[in-house]
Design a protein around this motif. Structure first.
Motif: not given
Lengths: 363, 269
Positions: B32-33, B43-47, B23-27, B243-245
């Motif tokens: 972000v993805t 960057i926090t609300n999902w729409e 979880v710590v490594l991949y969450a 997106a770049i990340s």
């Protein structure tokens, strides 16, 4: 001193040192043209070092190596017209079998087409034509072995060097390859120098054998000479099975040496140059040159008691505790059971030597 | 032969520790993805799903800056990886095949030391060095610095591979009338290829990803992707950064996958 053009390899006073360690202590030997020559000895005796010095992978600390009269000890490996069959075969894993065999020919300047044609012929010789397009990893150990042979023979080297090439094969395959190697040597007429620690292999295949130990040559001779007339303790012990007796030499006359055991029992054998009257040495007697009887056959018969009979297929090995001396092994061929008797353990018997069976050894 | 200790699940707490680490490594990466495909400005609300931030990267107000930065990053990574791989290959040849020459241990230390030195120290030292010799900071200083620090990364897989190749192959080649050079190019190089490719990919990723050293030695106005992203983030995190990340992450995954399959194709056996 100019070299002899007809000798394949002439090693003169070759010394190999690694720092303080001397791997080869001044070896000199001549290997004849068209000979199957074996360097035999336990691991660490310097046999592989000598082979690698001939191939050019180890430099010579002192001395000279001549190939058909030409000094080669300072040439790099690729300028020496000798080829090696490596212990692990060292087939190029990224190339096909055909390209492996053609490699040496191409490096010698043959066109790709000509090299491949000759490589194809070599694969036919070792009966592997159908595998030409495969990679080495797709072949069995025995097949890889034959590819390595074909690859080393393809450029028609003046001398072929073989570094324990059969050691990775199982017994049956090894026996078959021994004969095949011998035939290949006869067919090609190329001088073979074969390194092994297996004395049986050496006796089977070689025209001559150099027995080595601790960086020194112990004896050089034909298989029969080495087996029948070992020079010293090491050779007698290393080649085949033998019985050793401590004896004192009383008298040397007309090619015969009369000796006695510690307890005084007299034994006669052929004399050996360099072992004179009064010498305390060892006598070696091969187990198959002994036979047992329930009454003494002659005055020199040795008294003993049968400890054990061991059945080994073709022979029966009998362990006999001598009344005067160590335990002896007497070998009786299975087909001789009718006329040479086998005695039950515990039987009091006499051990008799065939004429000339005893061999006096230098230390 | 199922010995109790052979089964790692038998250890108490194995499952929870593993989950925690994962979880710590991949969450963060997963979040972000996912949010890079978010339709929202926030960057926090999902729409809902959208590719607008990917479009933003290529057409938005910052797109010109990112294009130049990406060009710099990729050209530097390719050149630095190529140069450092070539140098590392020669170094590995000397170290693995050069016998026991004087200062061999010292040489090995010198090659691998940069991995242990804190990157900030290397960055400051490199900056001071460039100033001292009067090298104007810019694209070239980044490139030279990248070539230098990529060498140990390229060296590791190459020398590991080379150690696995017995020297009897080269001896066999020379025994069969190949010169030393031919034995190297015709036998050793093809056998080493998987190691060289791995080394190249590793160097490429390390160069593409580098921030600290790059930030110190780059000149004003010359940006690579990491420095451009950092610069952009300083003014607030926008979804286009995600997106770049995500795109950089995909490139890394592709590289690692290639590297894995290349190293699996072991042609020495």
């Amino acid at each position: 001193m100019p070299g002899n053009k007809t000798d394949a390899i002439d090693v003169r006073n070759a010394v190999k040192r690694y720092g303080d360690f001397t791997a080869l202590k001044r070896i000199s030997l001549t290997i004849k043209d068209n000979e199957f020559f074996t360097l035999l000895g336990p691991s660490g005796c310097g046999k592989t070092t000598l082979l690698r010095m001939i191939a050019g992978f180890e430099d010579v600390t002192e001395g000279e190596i001549l190939l058909y009269g030409d000094e080669i000890e300072s040439l790099p490996p690729h300028l020496r017209p000798v080829n090696t069959v490596f212990q692990n075969y060292a087939l190029f894993p990224h190339m096909t079998i055909l390209d492996n065999v053609a490699f040496g020919l191409e490096m010698r300047g043959k066109t790709k087409a000509a090299a491949r044609k000759r490589a194809g012929e070599m694969l036919e010789l070792v009966q592997l034509s159908q595998f030409a397009a495969r990679k080495p990893s797709q072949l069995s150990g025995g097949q890889q072995q034959r590819v390595a042979l074909a690859r080393a023979l393809a450029p028609q080297p003046k001398v072929l060097l073989l570094d324990e090439p059969l050691s990775a094969l199982d017994l049956k395959l090894r026996k078959a390859m021994q004969l095949e190697l011998k035939h290949l040597q006869r067919e090609t007429g190329i001088t073979f120098i074969f390194v092994t620690h297996d004395q049986e292999e050496a006796l089977t295949m070689s025209d001559r054998i150099a027995v080595m130990s601790a960086g020194e040559m112990q004896q050089l001779g034909s298989p029969t000479e080495i087996y029948e007339r070992p020079r010293n303790m090491f050779v007698a012990d290393f080649i085949g099975e033998t019985n050793l007796l401590e004896v004192s030499v009383d008298e040397v006359r007309n090619g015969r040496a009369v000796c006695h055991l510690g307890g005084g029992h007299a034994l006669t054998c052929n004399s050996v140059d360099g072992i004179g009257e009064g010498a305390k040495v060892h006598m070696s007697v091969r187990p198959e040159r002994l036979f047992m009887s329930d009454v003494p056959v002659e005055t020199e018969s040795l008294k003993g008691r049968v400890a054990e009979n061991i059945f080994v297929g073709t022979d029966i090995s009998t362990l006999v505790d001598l009344a005067e001396g160590p335990q002896f092994i007497v070998r009786t061929s299975n087909s001789d059971r009718g006329n040479k008797r086998i005695f039950e353990p515990g039987s009091e018997i006499f051990v008799n030597m065939e004429l000339g069976a005893g061999r006096l050894l230098m230390d | 032969m199922a010995h109790v200790n052979d089964n790692i699940k038998a250890y108490k707490g194995f499952r929870s520790i593993t989950l925690l680490c994962l979880v710590v490594l991949y969450a963060p990466l997963v979040i972000v993805t996912i949010y890079s495909f978010n339709a929202s400005q926030s960057i926090t609300n999902w729409e809902g799903i959208s590719l607008r931030w990917y479009a933003e990267v290529f057409t938005g107000p910052e797109s010109e800056k990112f294009k130049v930065a990406a060009f710099n990053s990729f050209t530097i990574a390719i050149i630095a990886a190529t140069a450092s791989t070539a140098i590392a290959t020669l170094a590995a040849t000397a170290m693995v095949r050069g016998g026991n020459f004087k200062l061999r241990t010292v040489s090995f230390g010198l090659i691998s030391l940069p991995l242990m030195v804190p990157e900030i120290v290397t960055a400051v030292a490199t900056l001071i060095f460039f100033n001292a010799i009067g090298f104007t900071r810019g694209y070239m200083t980044i490139l030279v610095a990248h070539i230098a620090f990529c060498i140990p990364f390229a060296y590791l897989p190459i020398s590991a591979r080379m150690q696995g190749i017995e020297d009897s192959f080269e001896q066999a080649a020379m025994d069969l009338y190949a010169t030393r050079r031919q034995a190297f190019t015709k036998i050793l190089m093809p056998l080493m290829a998987p190691g060289i490719i791995s080394g190249f990919l590793l160097a490429f990723i390390v160069s593409l990803d580098d921030f600290i050293i790059t930030n110190f030695v780059k000149g004003a106005g010359v940006e690579t992707l990491p420095t451009a992203i950092f610069g952009s983030v300083k003014q607030g995190i926008k979804p286009n950064i995600m997106a770049i990340s995500t795109m950089l992450l995909s490139i890394s995954i592709v590289m690692v996958t290639i590297s894995y399959f290349v190293s699996k194709s072991d042609n020495t056996k």
